[in-house]
Scaffold this active site. Sequence first.
Site: not given
Ligand code: BG6
Length: 240
Positions: A12, A14
């Site tokens: 993963d 983030d």
């Molecule tokens: O809005 P994005 O950038 O497509 O991300 C979607 C999700 O991605 C995940 O990796 C995060 O943990 C979430 O917090 C986030 O909402």
Amino acid sequence: MHWDDIDACLFDLDGVITPTAEVHMRAWDTMFSEFLAARGAAAYTSADYFDHVDGRPRYEGVATLLEAKGIELPQGEPSDPPEAETISGLGNRKDKLFNEILAEEGIQPYPGSVRLLDALAERGTEVAIVSSSKNARAVLEAAGLLDRFEVIIDGQVAAAEGLPGKPQPDTFLAAAERVGVPKERAVVFEDALSGVRAGAAGDFGLVVGVDRGTGADRLREAGADVVVGDLDELVDSVRS
Ligand SMILES: O=P(O)(O)OC[C@H]1O[C@@H](O)[C@H](O)[C@@H](O)[C@@H]1O
């Protein structure tokens, strides 16, 4: 961890490779706090983030949180402007805040994660990114890590290929297939409960929970086989 049994690491992004879970968290917090206060609804808490939003694709995070708060909104369209009072509009409102923070502050990867990537590259282990985020490539680029990953299954790829997001295992399974490693010989690294559940549901060789605030017990309950506080803890075992 028994590295002899492992040929691929599926990360993963983030909260595992970059500290951007915290940036997502702040952007969600600002957006939902303002939205809920304007409706006189119960306040948004950090527990709401970990339970309903963390790790899920953008609009699914909005929908899951609103359902938990008993609020109904139309789905809208991904092209909705950030002002729209729709699930898509709220998601896009948060995305604008996320990108503003990223542009202002930049992003440095976790040093321990870079050390683990270095050790895995020396060992010849396949690596891939599996992120729900549509911003994953931009985050990897800002962190100087885009060239480390040939396989990136992010929110854009999942949407284009119709892959169900975490907590379903499909995006991780697609990554294992693309690096050419059977799932039994692949490890999933996740900091979010939804992501750990995806790893557990996919029957991978191992699911490593990375505890950046969710709590080791909750990660184990969700299906993590091992929990670490930082990927640096694994570097010596790769090299030994
Ligand atoms: O809005 P994005 O950038 O497509 O991300 C979607 C999700 O991605 C995940 O990796 C995060 O943990 C979430 O917090 C986030 O909402």
